[in-house]
Design a protein around this motif. Sequence first.
Motif, PDB file in Angstrom:
ATOM      1  N   ILE A   1       0.099 -12.978  63.022  1.00 20.29           N
ATOM      2  CA  ILE A   1       1.050 -13.132  64.127  1.00 20.29           C
ATOM      3  C   ILE A   1       0.653 -12.245  65.298  1.00 20.29           C
ATOM      4  O   ILE A   1       0.649 -12.673  66.463  1.00 20.29           O
ATOM      5  CB  ILE A   1       2.478 -12.806  63.655  1.00 20.29           C
ATOM      6  CG1 ILE A   1       2.994 -13.937  62.756  1.00 20.29           C
ATOM      7  CG2 ILE A   1       3.424 -12.606  64.848  1.00 20.29           C
ATOM      8  CD1 ILE A   1       4.352 -13.682  62.155  1.00 20.29           C
ATOM      9  N   TYR A   2       0.282 -10.997  64.992  1.00 19.03           N
ATOM     10  CA  TYR A   2      -0.111 -10.087  66.073  1.00 19.03           C
ATOM     11  C   TYR A   2      -1.375 -10.592  66.783  1.00 19.03           C
ATOM     12  O   TYR A   2      -1.524 -10.439  67.999  1.00 19.03           O
ATOM     13  CB  TYR A   2      -0.342  -8.686  65.520  1.00 19.03           C
ATOM     14  CG  TYR A   2       0.857  -8.102  64.805  1.00 19.03           C
ATOM     15  CD1 TYR A   2       2.155  -8.420  65.203  1.00 19.03           C
ATOM     16  CD2 TYR A   2       0.708  -7.239  63.717  1.00 19.03           C
ATOM     17  CE1 TYR A   2       3.260  -7.906  64.539  1.00 19.03           C
ATOM     18  CE2 TYR A   2       1.807  -6.711  63.061  1.00 19.03           C
ATOM     19  CZ  TYR A   2       3.080  -7.042  63.463  1.00 19.03           C
ATOM     20  OH  TYR A   2       4.171  -6.531  62.814  1.00 19.03           O
ATOM     21  N   ASP A   3      -2.275 -11.234  66.005  1.00 19.08           N
ATOM     22  CA  ASP A   3      -3.508 -11.765  66.600  1.00 19.08           C
ATOM     23  C   ASP A   3      -3.229 -12.946  67.535  1.00 19.08           C
ATOM     24  O   ASP A   3      -4.035 -13.230  68.435  1.00 19.08           O
ATOM     25  CB  ASP A   3      -4.484 -12.206  65.498  1.00 19.08           C
ATOM     26  CG  ASP A   3      -5.077 -11.023  64.743  1.00 19.08           C
ATOM     27  OD1 ASP A   3      -4.998  -9.892  65.260  1.00 19.08           O
ATOM     28  OD2 ASP A   3      -5.604 -11.230  63.629  1.00 19.08           O
ATOM     29  N   LEU A   4      -2.099 -13.653  67.320  1.00 15.56           N
ATOM     30  CA  LEU A   4      -1.769 -14.788  68.184  1.00 15.56           C
ATOM     31  C   LEU A   4      -1.608 -14.358  69.638  1.00 15.56           C
ATOM     32  O   LEU A   4      -1.915 -15.121  70.554  1.00 15.56           O
ATOM     33  CB  LEU A   4      -0.454 -15.449  67.723  1.00 15.56           C
ATOM     34  CG  LEU A   4      -0.480 -16.407  66.535  1.00 15.56           C
ATOM     35  CD1 LEU A   4       0.903 -16.988  66.328  1.00 15.56           C
ATOM     36  CD2 LEU A   4      -1.487 -17.516  66.745  1.00 15.56           C
ATOM     37  N   VAL A   5      -1.105 -13.135  69.825  1.00 16.75           N
ATOM     38  CA  VAL A   5      -0.811 -12.666  71.184  1.00 16.75           C
ATOM     39  C   VAL A   5      -2.054 -12.743  72.063  1.00 16.75           C
ATOM     40  O   VAL A   5      -1.989 -13.129  73.229  1.00 16.75           O
ATOM     41  CB  VAL A   5      -0.256 -11.228  71.142  1.00 16.75           C
ATOM     42  CG1 VAL A   5      -0.083 -10.667  72.551  1.00 16.75           C
ATOM     43  CG2 VAL A   5       1.076 -11.209  70.393  1.00 16.75           C
ATOM     44  N   LYS A   6      -3.218 -12.389  71.501  1.00 16.35           N
ATOM     45  CA  LYS A   6      -4.458 -12.407  72.263  1.00 16.35           C
ATOM     46  C   LYS A   6      -5.400 -13.523  71.807  1.00 16.35           C
ATOM     47  O   LYS A   6      -6.559 -13.569  72.219  1.00 16.35           O
ATOM     48  CB  LYS A   6      -5.158 -11.053  72.148  1.00 16.35           C
ATOM     49  CG  LYS A   6      -4.329  -9.910  72.720  1.00 16.35           C
ATOM     50  CD  LYS A   6      -5.032  -8.570  72.584  1.00 16.35           C
ATOM     51  CE  LYS A   6      -4.178  -7.443  73.160  1.00 16.35           C
ATOM     52  NZ  LYS A   6      -4.823  -6.121  73.007  1.00 16.35           N
ATOM     53  N   GLY A   7      -4.879 -14.415  70.960  1.00 14.25           N
ATOM     54  CA  GLY A   7      -5.712 -15.489  70.420  1.00 14.25           C
ATOM     55  C   GLY A   7      -5.784 -16.691  71.338  1.00 14.25           C
ATOM     56  O   GLY A   7      -5.222 -16.718  72.439  1.00 14.25           O
ATOM     57  N   GLN A   8      -6.480 -17.709  70.868  1.00 13.09           N
ATOM     58  CA  GLN A   8      -6.659 -18.933  71.650  1.00 13.09           C
ATOM     59  C   GLN A   8      -5.396 -19.772  71.639  1.00 13.09           C
ATOM     60  O   GLN A   8      -4.650 -19.793  70.661  1.00 13.09           O
ATOM     61  CB  GLN A   8      -7.820 -19.752  71.085  1.00 13.09           C
ATOM     62  CG  GLN A   8      -9.185 -19.117  71.253  1.00 13.09           C
ATOM     63  CD  GLN A   8     -10.291 -20.002  70.697  1.00 13.09           C
ATOM     64  OE1 GLN A   8     -10.026 -20.965  70.003  1.00 13.09           O
ATOM     65  NE2 GLN A   8     -11.528 -19.680  71.034  1.00 13.09           N
ATOM     66  N   SER A   9      -5.172 -20.473  72.735  1.00 16.29           N
ATOM     67  CA  SER A   9      -4.039 -21.389  72.811  1.00 16.29           C
ATOM     68  C   SER A   9      -4.198 -22.475  71.751  1.00 16.29           C
ATOM     69  O   SER A   9      -5.281 -23.004  71.536  1.00 16.29           O
ATOM     70  CB  SER A   9      -3.980 -22.013  74.205  1.00 16.29           C
ATOM     71  OG  SER A   9      -2.854 -22.843  74.336  1.00 16.29           O
ATOM     72  N   GLY A  10      -3.102 -22.806  71.084  1.00 18.23           N
ATOM     73  CA  GLY A  10      -3.127 -23.837  70.046  1.00 18.23           C
ATOM     74  C   GLY A  10      -3.101 -23.285  68.642  1.00 18.23           C
ATOM     75  O   GLY A  10      -2.813 -24.015  67.692  1.00 18.23           O
ATOM     76  N   LYS A  11      -3.392 -21.987  68.479  1.00 15.92           N
ATOM     77  CA  LYS A  11      -3.354 -21.400  67.141  1.00 15.92           C
ATOM     78  C   LYS A  11      -1.892 -21.197  66.719  1.00 15.92           C
ATOM     79  O   LYS A  11      -1.010 -21.004  67.558  1.00 15.92           O
ATOM     80  CB  LYS A  11      -4.110 -20.073  67.114  1.00 15.92           C
ATOM     81  CG  LYS A  11      -5.619 -20.243  67.192  1.00 15.92           C
ATOM     82  CD  LYS A  11      -6.335 -18.940  66.867  1.00 15.92           C
ATOM     83  CE  LYS A  11      -7.837 -19.149  66.777  1.00 15.92           C
ATOM     84  NZ  LYS A  11      -8.553 -17.909  66.412  1.00 15.92           N
ATOM     85  N   GLN A  12      -1.663 -21.212  65.420  1.00 18.23           N
ATOM     86  CA  GLN A  12      -0.298 -21.105  64.932  1.00 18.23           C
ATOM     87  C   GLN A  12      -0.241 -20.384  63.588  1.00 18.23           C
ATOM     88  O   GLN A  12      -1.231 -20.313  62.865  1.00 18.23           O
ATOM     89  CB  GLN A  12       0.336 -22.487  64.809  1.00 18.23           C
ATOM     90  CG  GLN A  12      -0.420 -23.415  63.869  1.00 18.23           C
ATOM     91  CD  GLN A  12       0.163 -24.810  63.850  1.00 18.23           C
ATOM     92  OE1 GLN A  12       1.285 -25.028  64.244  1.00 18.23           O
ATOM     93  NE2 GLN A  12      -0.605 -25.783  63.374  1.00 18.23           N
TER      94      GLN A  12
END
Length: 436
Positions: free
Chosen positions: A278-289
Amino acid sequence: MFSKFQDHIVSRFPFLESKKLFLAVSGGLDSMVLLHLMKQLPFEIAVLHCNFQLRGIESFGDQEFVQKYCNQNDIPFFTTQFDTKAFAEDYKLSTQVAARELRYSWFYELLDEENFDYILTAHHADDNLETFIINLTRGTGLDGLTGIPEENDRIIRPLLPFSREEILKFAEGNNIEWREDSSNASNKYLRNKIRHDLVPVLKEINPNFLDAFQKTQSYLQESQEMVEDASIMIYQQVAREEGEDIHFDLNQLKKLPNYKSYLYQWLNEFGFTAWNDIYDLVKGQSGKQVISSAFRLLKNRETLILSPLSEESENEEFEIQENDTEVNFPLKLRLCNVDHISIESNKAIFVDSEKIRFPLILRKWNEGDVFHPFGMQGKSKKVSKLFKDEKLSLIEKEKTWILSSDNQIVWVVGLRQDERFKIENTTNNILKIELQ
């Protein structure tokens, strides 16, 4: 102890006055003392007893013991029996977790059936300490360190300020009988191992350890309240609720030096456990979930979108018949004949009735769907390309419905009408379809 208990009830739980109360009574020391104390106070009480059938004839002895006490003291008695081992095997649960699930499910069922207000359990200060240590050994946040709540929904735990030692002395001084659970002597369970091996050492190091622990719990609970207050204020700045979805503004979130803590505070109630993901989503690629058992957290450009997982079948279709004027599921649509076209919007379309073939079909969009967008003079376009042009998130795409007639798309609902069904100069009957 009785005076102290009475004062605690009056000061901490004044809302219990004139309420109907269930007492969860196993027959053990703690619950029998709770029953003895409550029997002396002016409350309407009844007893709940669960027979988990885990200790053979001993379990039925507990049931008989509690029932006899209630009969002798004119206290209403309710009991049930569970095949706890079978339930645990069926649902892949530990015996203790299975027993807790069964117990509280039955408790809440009885509250409604018998029109009672609250259930009182006999958890005490030593139980609280053991729970704290269990959570500590497993790794936990602040929630896990604040201990067993005195009040949780309709469950009340009035003995939490009292130690096991106080309860034992009171029982012995008042000739209160109880049943010993033989499983409590075994170190098979983690709680028993902590109770028998670790807690005595802590109390040996500091004879007033339990008092010190309760002070620490009080400080932690105050800290938790501060965290919750801060969480609410920041949530109002960062989050936007849209129907069932919650949108978190990442530009605002990333300005916080400790945004991970806020994400945990906001999302832990939704069943997520993969916190690093979840924390990685903040700086991750759009579309990841990241998905929990019932919710999804999606990164969509500079937004995190929290939404419930859909229970609808992707292949399910809904028919709209010619005489239908309203549709209430899965969308709310209104159909009516009109004599002119009003101001157009994406929420309504106007079609030539003679071009429509009923039943109309309402379904989710499929990869490969093609339609003829209104205004493009017969040119075809993939629905997926429309989504891309409209910059829809994955969640928005999944929530999009298609209205079709005779396998031809009439409307990408809420987005674009199909050119093939538009009103012509020769149109005699106009059908308006509106999304409510």
